[in-house]
Design an enzyme around this catalytic site. Structure first.
Site, PDB file in Angstrom:
ATOM      1  N   GLN A  33       1.988   2.212  14.438  1.00 37.81           N
ATOM      2  CA  GLN A  33       1.666   3.446  13.900  1.00 37.81           C
ATOM      3  C   GLN A  33       0.233   3.784  14.353  1.00 37.81           C
ATOM      4  OE1 GLN A  33       1.791   3.363   9.647  1.00 37.81           O
ATOM      5  NE2 GLN A  33       2.072   1.269   9.609  1.00 37.81           N
ATOM      6  N   TRP A  59       0.727  -1.051   0.082  1.00 39.44           N
ATOM      7  CA  TRP A  59       0.115   0.053   0.008  1.00 39.44           C
ATOM      8  C   TRP A  59       0.977   1.402   0.063  1.00 39.44           C
ATOM      9  CZ3 TRP A  59      -1.862   2.798   4.726  1.00 39.44           C
ATOM     10  CH2 TRP A  59      -0.964   2.739   5.738  1.00 39.44           C
ATOM     11  N   GLU A 100       0.052  -3.028  12.906  1.00 40.06           N
ATOM     12  CA  GLU A 100       0.123  -4.326  12.640  1.00 40.06           C
ATOM     13  C   GLU A 100       0.349  -5.212  14.003  1.00 40.06           C
ATOM     14  OE1 GLU A 100       1.742  -5.116   8.196  1.00 40.06           O
ATOM     15  OE2 GLU A 100       3.346  -4.851   9.903  1.00 40.06           O
TER      16      GLU A 100
END
Length: 718
Positions: A572, A318, A459
Site C-alpha cells: 500500500q 492501527w 510491509e
C-alpha cells in the site's frame, strides 16, 4: 427513513460448499460483545462455525493468544428416515439465506425431498442489541406429509480454535427446559457460561450437551422450536441462566421487537442515503452495518477482523484509530471515547514495550491484546520449505504510537471533550513523543534527526530508513503533545507541570529541538515524495510484472525474499496514507503527483489501501477515479475479494477497517466533510454515479442532517 428491503439486506439463493467460508464472513451477526459467523444451523468447526467473544483473550502454552470461541448453542440437526437434512450431505431442492441489515437478523430456509416427502427447515437468529449478552433463535420444521423426524440439538462444545483449545473444565448442567455449559479459559481461568432454554421441544436427556428426540410432524403444520440463549464470562459468568430466563419470560415476539427497536435507533443516526446508485447504497449500508455491530459494549476496542473469527488473534491494530474511529466520531461519541480510552488505559503496556527494546516513552503494541503485543516473531510460513519466516512487524512498525495520538487528537477536535487529557491523554501523548525522541538518530553529516530501521504501512519493504509516513507522523505526534501541553498549562499549570515531569525532565525543550531537526522527506523536482531512503533506486517494475514471478499465488510478496522486496512494488502507498491523514502538509498539486506516481506500483495487498487512494482522488478533483476504489473497498466482504492467505497462514474474515474506509470515502471524500478542524466544513466531490448523499453528523452535542447534492449543501438541525 425510507425502507427498501433490497437495499437493507443481502441474500443468496442456492447452496455451494465452496462458498461456506466466505458466507461465514458475509452473513455474520454481532452486537459488540459477541459475534456469530454466518453459518447454517448444525455446521461445526469443519465449516468454520464460530461464536467469538470480543476482548476475551486466552493463550495456550506454546501458542499465540487469541480471542475465545464460546460453545455453540445454535447447534441443531434434523434427520428424516435416517437421512441428514443438511446441504453438506443431502442436496437441497432449494436454499436461501438472508441477512437483514436493518434488523440485524440472519435467516435461512432450506427444503429437501426425502423418500417422497418434502421437508423444509426455516430458522432465524439474532444476537440481542438491547440485552447484549443474550441471543434468540427460532427453528421451524415443516413437511407436506405426516412423518417422523429426529432432532439432535443442544450446545456443541467442540469449537473451532486456531491456537487452542482454550476451554477447560467443560461441564453441563441440566436446567428446566434447557441446559447450561460451564467452562474456564486456560491461561487465567476466566469462567465462561452458555445457557440455553428451549420452548417447543421437550428438552431432557442431554449427553455431553447434546440431546436427541423424535417429533411427529403433521402435514403442513410446523414444529417450532424457540431458543433463548445467554453468554457470560468473567465476573458475570453466573448470570447466564438468569438472562436466558428473562428473555424467555419476555417471550420471543417481545424480545425480538426490543432487539429490532434498538437497531432502528442506531440506523436513524448512522444511515447514509445515496441517490443514484443502488449498488453503492447497499454496499455502503453493509459497511455501516459491519461497523455498528462492532461497537464495544464494554471498555475496549475493535479487533482488525472484528468478531468474524480468531484470525489476527482478535487483536487491535492501527486500523481502529485511522479507519474506524472517524465513523464513531460522526455520531456516537460515547463509543469513540471508549476506543480512545482503551489506548490511554493501556499506556503502561506501551511503556513496557518501549523499555524492552531499550527506548523511553510509549511504543504501542502492533497487535494489542489488552495492551500487550500479541504479534509473533514469525508471522509468515515459507510455502516451499514449510519453515517459519522471521518478520519484524511488532519490532519496527513504530508508527503505531503516532496513530494512537492521531486518534486522541481527532477525538478532542471533534467532540471538544478535553477531559481525556486529564484522564491520561496528555501523558499518553507526551510518552509517545518521548518514544520518537528516544528512537531518533542524529546524523551529524547531514545535520538532522532521522528515524532508521523501520517498517511503514507498506510491509513488503522491511527495515528501511526515513519512511515518509513514519517521519511525518512522528513529527505530528510531537507537535500535538507540545500543543496540548501548552493548552493544559494555561488551564491547570500544576497538573501540566506534574504530568510532564513524570515523563521526563526538560521534555518540552527536548521535543521542540527534535521536531525542528527531524528529517521530513520533501517532494523531488517531479513533486514526488520518496517513500523511504533509496526507494527510487529499487527495480522499476510494475505490479503485473512482479505477479508473473510468483510460483504459488499464496506466496508472501515481501519480507527477506519476497518477489516485491527489491522492487518499487508496494503493498500500500505509505506516501498516499501520509497525504490522506495529513493533507495540510502538502499542496493539491503535490498530492496529485504522488497519486499518479505510486498508483502504478501499488498491489493493494492490504484492504486498507484502496480507500486511501479514493480520498486522495477526490481531493485532487478525480471523484470518478475514486468511485472504483470506493466500490472495491465497500464490497470487499460482499464479494469475498480480499486475500485469504498470507504465505501459508489463513487470514480470512471480515474487514472492518475497509468498511470504515468505505464510510470515509463517502463522507470525507464524496461529501467532502472535514471533521478534524474546529468546525465541520464540506467541500463536495460527487462522482457522476451519485446524485446526492444524505447523512447525520453530531458536532459538540448537537446533531445535524446534511444533504449534499449537485445543487449544493443543505443542513438542518435535528
Amino acid at each position: 427513513m425510507e425502507y427498501r428491503e433490497d437495499l437493507f439486506s443481502i441474500s443468496e439463493e442456492g447452496f455451494s460448499k465452496d462458498g461456506v467460508p466466505n458466507n461465514g464472513n458475509k452473513f455474520i451477526l454481532a452486537n459488540g460483545y459477541m459475534g456469530y459467523r454466518g453459518t447454517l444451523d448444525g455446521f461445526t468447526k469443519d465449516q468454520l462455525a464460530a461464536f467469538t467473544l470480543a476482548g476475551f483473550y486466552d493463550k495456550v502454552k506454546g501458542k499465540n493468544g487469541e480471542t475465545v470461541n464460546a460453545p455453540d448453542p445454535f447447534y441443531i440437526k434434523v434427520y428424516a428416515d435416517g437421512i441428514p437434512l443438511d446441504p453438506l450431505f443431502t442436496e437441497p431442492e432449494s436454499h436461501r439465506q438472508k441477512l437483514d441489515l436493518r434488523r440485524v437478523e440472519f435467516s435461512r430456509c432450506t427444503s429437501f425431498a426425502v423418500n417422497g416427502k418434502k421437508i423444509a427447515l426455516c430458522s432465524s437468529r439474532v444476537l440481542c442489541g438491547d440485552e447484549y449478552r443474550g441471543a434468540l433463535s427460532t427453528f421451524e420444521i415443516t413437511s407436506d406429509t405426516d412423518c417422523d423426524v429426529e432432532i439432535v440439538c443442544g450446545i456443541n462444545s467442540d469449537v473451532w480454535d486456531i491456537n487452542g483449545p482454550h476451554l477447560e473444565g467443560i461441564c453441563f448442567k441440566a436446567l428446566e427446559g434447557g441446559i447450561i455449559c460451564e467452562s474456564f479459559a486456560q491461561e487465567k481461568h476466566v469462567p465462561l457460561s452458555v445457557a440455553l432454554i428451549m420452548d417447543g421441544i421437550k428438552a431432557d436427556g442431554f449427553s455431553g450437551g447434546i440431546m436427541k428426540t423424535s417429533v411427529s410432524l403433521k402435514a403442513g403444520k410446523a414444529c417450532r422450536i424457540e431458543r433463548y440463549v445467554a453468554v457470560c464470562y468473567g465476573p458475570e459468568a453466573g448470570e447466564a441462566e438468569g438472562i436466558a430466563r428473562g428473555l424467555e419470560a419476555k417471550g420471543m415476539k417481545a424480545a425480538l421487537q426490543a432487539h429490532y427497536d434498538y437497531w432502528e435507533e442506531q440506523w436513524k443516526l448512522n444511515d447514509v442515503e445515496i441517490e443514484g446508485s443502488d449498488r453503492a447504497q447497499l454496499a455502503l449500508r453493509y459497511s455501516i452495518y459491519q461497523l455498528m455491530i462492532l461497537s464495544p459494549r464494554r471498555n475496549g476496542s475493535i479487533g482488525a477482523r472484528g468478531m468474524s473469527s480468531q484470525v489476527y488473534k482478535g487483536a487491535v491494530f492501527w486500523d481502529t484509530e485511522v479507519f474506524m474511529l472517524p465513523f464513531f466520531l460522526a455520531n456516537d461519541h460515547r463509543i469513540a471515547r471508549n476506543l480512545v480510552m482503551y489506548r490511554i488505559e493501556t499506556l503502561d503496556a506501551a511503556k513496557r514495550k518501549a523499555e524492552h527494546y531499550g527506548y523511553e516513552g510509549a511504543f504501542y503494541a502492533w497487535e494489542s491484546q489488552d495492551g500487550e503485543d500479541a504479534c509473533s516473531d514469525f508471522n509468515i510460513t515459507d510455502l516451499f520449505t514449510g519453515r517459519d519466516v522471521k518478520t519484524y512487524f511488532k519490532d519496527k512498525q513504530i508508527h503505531i504510537s503516532a496513530d494512537v495520538v492521531y486518534g486522541i487528537d481527532g477525538y478532542i477536535k471533534r467532540t471538544g471533550d478535553t477531559s481525556v487529557l486529564y484522564e491520561g491523554g496528555l501523558k499518553t501523548m507526551l510518552e509517545c513523543a518521548l518514544f520518537y525522541y528516544s528512537r531518533g538518530y542524529y546524523n551529524y553529516i547531514k545535520g538532522r534527526y532521522e528515524l532508521l530501521d523501520v517498517i511503514g504501512p507498506d510491509e513488503y519493504h522491511e527495515r528501511v530508513n526515513n519512511n515518509a509516513y513514519t517521519n511525518y507522523a512522528a513529527y505530528a505526534t510531537i507537535q500535538c503533545a507540545i500543543s496540548y501541553y501548552n493548552q493544559v498549562l494555561a488551564e491547570n499549570p500544576e497538573y501540566a507541570t506534574e504530568c510532564v515531569n513524570s515523563v521526563k525532565e526538560g521534555l518540552i525543550e527536548k521535543l521542540t529541538k527534535f521536531a525542528a531537526g527531524l528529517y521530513l522527506p520533501q517532494p523531488n523536482c517531479s513533486g514526488v515524495v520518496e517513500q523511504y531512503d533509496g526507494y527510487f533506486k529499487e527495480e522499476d517494475v510494475l505490479v503485473d510484472d512482479v505477479r508473473k514471478r510468483l510460483v504459488d499465488p499464496r506466496e508472501y510478496w515481501g519480507g527477506s525474499a519476497g518477489v516485491a522486496t527489491a522492487t518499487r512494488v508496494i503493498k500500500q502507498g505509505d506516501v498516499i496514507v501520509l497525504m490522506t491523514l495529513f493533507p495540510e502538509y502538502f499542496s493539491p498539486a503535490i498530492i496529485e503527483a504522488n497519486y499518479d506516481f505510486y498508483l502504478k506500483y501499488t498491489e493493494h495487498g492490504s484492504s486498507l489501501s484502496p480507500c486511501m487512494y479514493a480520498m486522495d482522488a477526490c481531493w485532487v478533483g478525480r471523484p470518478d477515479d475514486a468511485w472504483k476504489w470506493f466500490l472495491n473497498t465497500a464490497e470487499i466482504d460482499l464479494n469475498g475479494s480480499a486475500k485469504q492467505w498470507l504465505g501459508g497462514l489463513y487470514i480470512g474474515g471480515t474487514h472492518p477497517a475497509a468498511n470504515g474506509g468505505a464510510w470515509l470515502t463517502a463522507i470525507c471524500g464524496f461529501a467532502g466533510v472535514n471533521m478534524r478542524g474546529p468546525e465541520i466544513t464540506l467541500d463536495p466531490h460527487l462522482p457522476k454515479d451519485i446524485q446526492s448523499i444524505r447523512f447525520c453528523l453530531t458536532d459538540k452535542g448537537r446533531t445535524y442532517r446534511y444533504t449534499v447534492s449537485r445543487k449544493g449543501v443543505e443542513k438542518e438541525e435535528l
